[in-house]
Design a protein around this motif. Structure first.
Motif, PDB file in Angstrom:
ATOM      1  N   MET A 141       0.740  -1.241   0.033  1.00 60.02           N
ATOM      2  CA  MET A 141       0.207   0.028   0.121  1.00 60.02           C
ATOM      3  C   MET A 141       0.855   1.372  -0.068  1.00 60.02           C
ATOM      4  O   MET A 141       0.482   2.084  -0.706  1.00 60.02           O
ATOM      5  N   LYS A 142       2.016   1.045   0.723  1.00 62.52           N
ATOM      6  CA  LYS A 142       2.934   2.308   0.837  1.00 62.52           C
ATOM      7  C   LYS A 142       4.419   2.074   0.676  1.00 62.52           C
ATOM      8  O   LYS A 142       4.577   1.058   1.287  1.00 62.52           O
ATOM      9  N   ASN A 143       5.050   2.906   0.123  1.00 57.30           N
ATOM     10  CA  ASN A 143       6.409   2.841  -0.078  1.00 57.30           C
ATOM     11  C   ASN A 143       7.211   3.113   1.055  1.00 57.30           C
ATOM     12  O   ASN A 143       6.776   4.044   1.650  1.00 57.30           O
ATOM     13  N   THR A 144       8.045   2.314   1.506  1.00 58.50           N
ATOM     14  CA  THR A 144       9.162   2.567   2.477  1.00 58.50           C
ATOM     15  C   THR A 144       9.953   3.805   2.167  1.00 58.50           C
ATOM     16  O   THR A 144      10.006   4.240   0.984  1.00 58.50           O
ATOM     17  N   VAL A 145      10.650   4.454   3.221  1.00 53.47           N
ATOM     18  CA  VAL A 145      11.561   5.415   2.975  1.00 53.47           C
ATOM     19  C   VAL A 145      12.816   5.057   2.014  1.00 53.47           C
ATOM     20  O   VAL A 145      13.062   5.841   1.225  1.00 53.47           O
ATOM     21  N   PRO A 146      13.314   3.773   2.359  1.00 49.33           N
ATOM     22  CA  PRO A 146      14.391   3.369   1.565  1.00 49.33           C
ATOM     23  C   PRO A 146      13.952   3.213  -0.093  1.00 49.33           C
ATOM     24  O   PRO A 146      14.665   3.511  -1.012  1.00 49.33           O
ATOM     25  N   GLU A 147      12.782   3.010  -0.293  1.00 51.51           N
ATOM     26  CA  GLU A 147      12.260   2.618  -1.596  1.00 51.51           C
ATOM     27  C   GLU A 147      12.111   4.082  -2.329  1.00 51.51           C
ATOM     28  O   GLU A 147      12.404   4.127  -3.487  1.00 51.51           O
ATOM     29  N   LYS A 148      11.709   4.921  -1.499  1.00 53.33           N
ATOM     30  CA  LYS A 148      11.561   6.341  -2.028  1.00 53.33           C
ATOM     31  C   LYS A 148      12.765   7.082  -2.466  1.00 53.33           C
ATOM     32  O   LYS A 148      12.816   7.622  -3.429  1.00 53.33           O
ATOM     33  N   LEU A 149      13.825   6.660  -1.665  1.00 48.44           N
ATOM     34  CA  LEU A 149      15.225   7.028  -2.071  1.00 48.44           C
ATOM     35  C   LEU A 149      15.584   6.629  -3.112  1.00 48.44           C
ATOM     36  O   LEU A 149      16.149   7.160  -4.223  1.00 48.44           O
ATOM     37  N   MET A 150      15.518   5.043  -3.209  1.00 48.61           N
ATOM     38  CA  MET A 150      16.010   4.584  -4.543  1.00 48.61           C
ATOM     39  C   MET A 150      15.344   5.035  -5.748  1.00 48.61           C
ATOM     40  O   MET A 150      15.908   5.099  -6.682  1.00 48.61           O
ATOM     41  N   GLU A 202      10.600 -18.287  -7.513  1.00 45.63           N
ATOM     42  CA  GLU A 202      11.447 -19.142  -7.131  1.00 45.63           C
ATOM     43  C   GLU A 202      12.743 -18.418  -6.694  1.00 45.63           C
ATOM     44  O   GLU A 202      13.497 -17.750  -7.715  1.00 45.63           O
ATOM     45  N   PRO A 203      13.364 -18.102  -5.665  1.00 49.03           N
ATOM     46  CA  PRO A 203      12.640 -18.234  -4.257  1.00 49.03           C
ATOM     47  C   PRO A 203      11.487 -17.146  -4.156  1.00 49.03           C
ATOM     48  O   PRO A 203      11.681 -16.081  -4.697  1.00 49.03           O
ATOM     49  N   PRO A 204      10.501 -17.541  -3.476  1.00 48.00           N
ATOM     50  CA  PRO A 204       9.365 -16.487  -3.296  1.00 48.00           C
ATOM     51  C   PRO A 204       9.907 -15.358  -2.680  1.00 48.00           C
ATOM     52  O   PRO A 204      10.389 -15.200  -1.370  1.00 48.00           O
ATOM     53  N   CYS A 205       9.773 -14.228  -3.309  1.00 50.71           N
ATOM     54  CA  CYS A 205      10.211 -12.830  -2.941  1.00 50.71           C
ATOM     55  C   CYS A 205       9.530 -11.749  -3.506  1.00 50.71           C
ATOM     56  O   CYS A 205       9.158 -11.931  -4.719  1.00 50.71           O
ATOM     57  N   GLN A 206       9.693 -10.597  -3.091  1.00 50.86           N
ATOM     58  CA  GLN A 206       9.144  -9.493  -3.676  1.00 50.86           C
ATOM     59  C   GLN A 206      10.345  -8.277  -3.818  1.00 50.86           C
ATOM     60  O   GLN A 206      10.178  -7.510  -2.784  1.00 50.86           O
ATOM     61  N   PRO A 207      11.268  -8.238  -4.757  1.00 48.45           N
ATOM     62  CA  PRO A 207      12.165  -7.280  -4.749  1.00 48.45           C
ATOM     63  C   PRO A 207      11.690  -5.984  -4.902  1.00 48.45           C
ATOM     64  O   PRO A 207      10.465  -5.803  -5.634  1.00 48.45           O
ATOM     65  N   ASP A 208      12.095  -4.848  -4.493  1.00 45.63           N
ATOM     66  CA  ASP A 208      11.844  -3.463  -4.432  1.00 45.63           C
ATOM     67  C   ASP A 208      12.097  -2.920  -6.038  1.00 45.63           C
ATOM     68  O   ASP A 208      11.026  -2.239  -6.611  1.00 45.63           O
ATOM     69  N   PHE A 209      13.047  -3.471  -6.491  1.00 43.80           N
ATOM     70  CA  PHE A 209      13.261  -2.700  -8.008  1.00 43.80           C
ATOM     71  C   PHE A 209      13.779  -4.072  -9.004  1.00 43.80           C
ATOM     72  O   PHE A 209      14.533  -4.623  -8.708  1.00 43.80           O
ATOM     73  N   PHE A 210      13.244  -3.805 -10.274  1.00 44.78           N
ATOM     74  CA  PHE A 210      13.504  -4.765 -11.223  1.00 44.78           C
ATOM     75  C   PHE A 210      14.071  -3.947 -12.419  1.00 44.78           C
ATOM     76  O   PHE A 210      13.214  -3.143 -13.002  1.00 44.78           O
ATOM     77  N   ILE A 211      15.155  -4.255 -12.889  1.00 47.07           N
ATOM     78  CA  ILE A 211      15.956  -3.343 -14.341  1.00 47.07           C
ATOM     79  C   ILE A 211      16.046  -4.724 -15.061  1.00 47.07           C
ATOM     80  O   ILE A 211      16.766  -5.499 -14.753  1.00 47.07           O
ATOM     81  N   GLN A 212      15.593  -4.496 -16.247  1.00 46.77           N
ATOM     82  CA  GLN A 212      15.927  -5.260 -17.396  1.00 46.77           C
ATOM     83  C   GLN A 212      17.286  -5.617 -17.584  1.00 46.77           C
ATOM     84  O   GLN A 212      17.951  -4.563 -17.576  1.00 46.77           O
ATOM     85  N   PRO A 213      17.768  -6.692 -17.947  1.00 46.41           N
ATOM     86  CA  PRO A 213      17.305  -7.889 -18.115  1.00 46.41           C
ATOM     87  C   PRO A 213      16.997  -8.775 -16.843  1.00 46.41           C
ATOM     88  O   PRO A 213      16.242  -9.558 -16.663  1.00 46.41           O
ATOM     89  N   ASN A 214      18.192  -8.840 -15.735  1.00 51.59           N
ATOM     90  CA  ASN A 214      17.982  -9.540 -14.868  1.00 51.59           C
ATOM     91  C   ASN A 214      18.542  -8.874 -13.487  1.00 51.59           C
ATOM     92  O   ASN A 214      19.158  -9.497 -12.592  1.00 51.59           O
ATOM     93  N   ILE A 215      18.407  -7.343 -13.333  1.00 46.71           N
ATOM     94  CA  ILE A 215      19.040  -7.186 -11.980  1.00 46.71           C
ATOM     95  C   ILE A 215      17.950  -6.595 -10.992  1.00 46.71           C
ATOM     96  O   ILE A 215      16.827  -6.108 -11.418  1.00 46.71           O
ATOM     97  N   LEU A 216      17.983  -7.002  -9.704  1.00 42.15           N
ATOM     98  CA  LEU A 216      16.905  -7.060  -8.716  1.00 42.15           C
ATOM     99  C   LEU A 216      17.684  -6.224  -7.572  1.00 42.15           C
ATOM    100  O   LEU A 216      18.884  -6.330  -7.386  1.00 42.15           O
ATOM    101  N   ILE A 217      16.837  -5.201  -7.100  1.00 48.98           N
ATOM    102  CA  ILE A 217      17.439  -4.126  -6.038  1.00 48.98           C
ATOM    103  C   ILE A 217      16.418  -4.442  -4.907  1.00 48.98           C
ATOM    104  O   ILE A 217      15.292  -4.240  -5.202  1.00 48.98           O
ATOM    105  N   PHE A 218      17.116  -4.478  -3.597  1.00 48.67           N
ATOM    106  CA  PHE A 218      16.509  -4.591  -2.446  1.00 48.67           C
ATOM    107  C   PHE A 218      16.932  -3.384  -1.564  1.00 48.67           C
ATOM    108  O   PHE A 218      18.184  -3.227  -1.582  1.00 48.67           O
TER     109      PHE A 218
END
Length: 176
Positions: free
Chosen positions: A46-55, A74-90
């Protein structure tokens, strides 16, 4: 009306003292747990966290296209940001993800020593348990072929340029 509300309140109080919570002691099958996990991955916070807003602000400043809160099975998770093609940022909050390193508290000049492994986190879990969970997710994602970056909130607040350099470097590497 007031008398009726008092009776209802008294009745509810007695009921909650004698009855268990409806889910207390229930055991779900593996299939049900899997369905619940997948449903949770489709939900957007519902709401973004402070670190998410900064990123988000940092990525937009660099002109990088990204998606937010994508669900990975797999593994079950929800990274904060996804950059094509395969970069995940938490973007990890210092308390929520148990930062073990000393860090500057937000809006303060006081330095927090970092969270000890045996410090209480939630119910019977420790800070070490939370860090292990995050490490397990990171290892699983790397095994699946993702490039994973994790940033502490204090890093984003105090060392933005260093964080930006890490992001630029991994994007450059993935284009090669």
């Amino acid at each position: 009306k007031l008398e009726t509300r008092k009776k209802q309140s008294h009745s509810a109080t007695l009921r909650f003292q004698t009855q268990k919570h409806p889910h207390q002691g229930t055991h779900r099958s593996v299939a049900t747990k899997k369905l619940l996990r997948e449903a949770r991955l489709r939900q957007k916070p519902m709401k973004n966290t402070v670190p998410e807003k900064l990123m988000r602000k940092m990525l937009k400043g660099l002109g990088i296209k990204f998606e937010e809160q994508i669900g990975i099975k797999e593994p079950p998770c929800q990274p904060d940001f996804f950059i094509q093609p395969n970069i995940l940022i938490f973007t990890d909050g210092d308390y929520i993800h148990a930062n073990p390193n000393p860090f500057l508290l937000p809006r303060s000049s006081k330095i927090h020593p970092g969270y000890k492994d045996d410090a209480k986190y939630f119910r019977n879990k420790t800070m070490k348990d939370k860090r292990r969970q995050d490490q397990r997710i990171t290892r699983g994602l790397k095994k699946e072929g993702y490039k994973v970056l994790r940033f502490w909130q204090s890093e984003l607040e105090n060392n933005r340029e260093k964080c930006l350099q890490k992001i630029k470097k991994i994007i450059k590497e993935s284009k090669q």
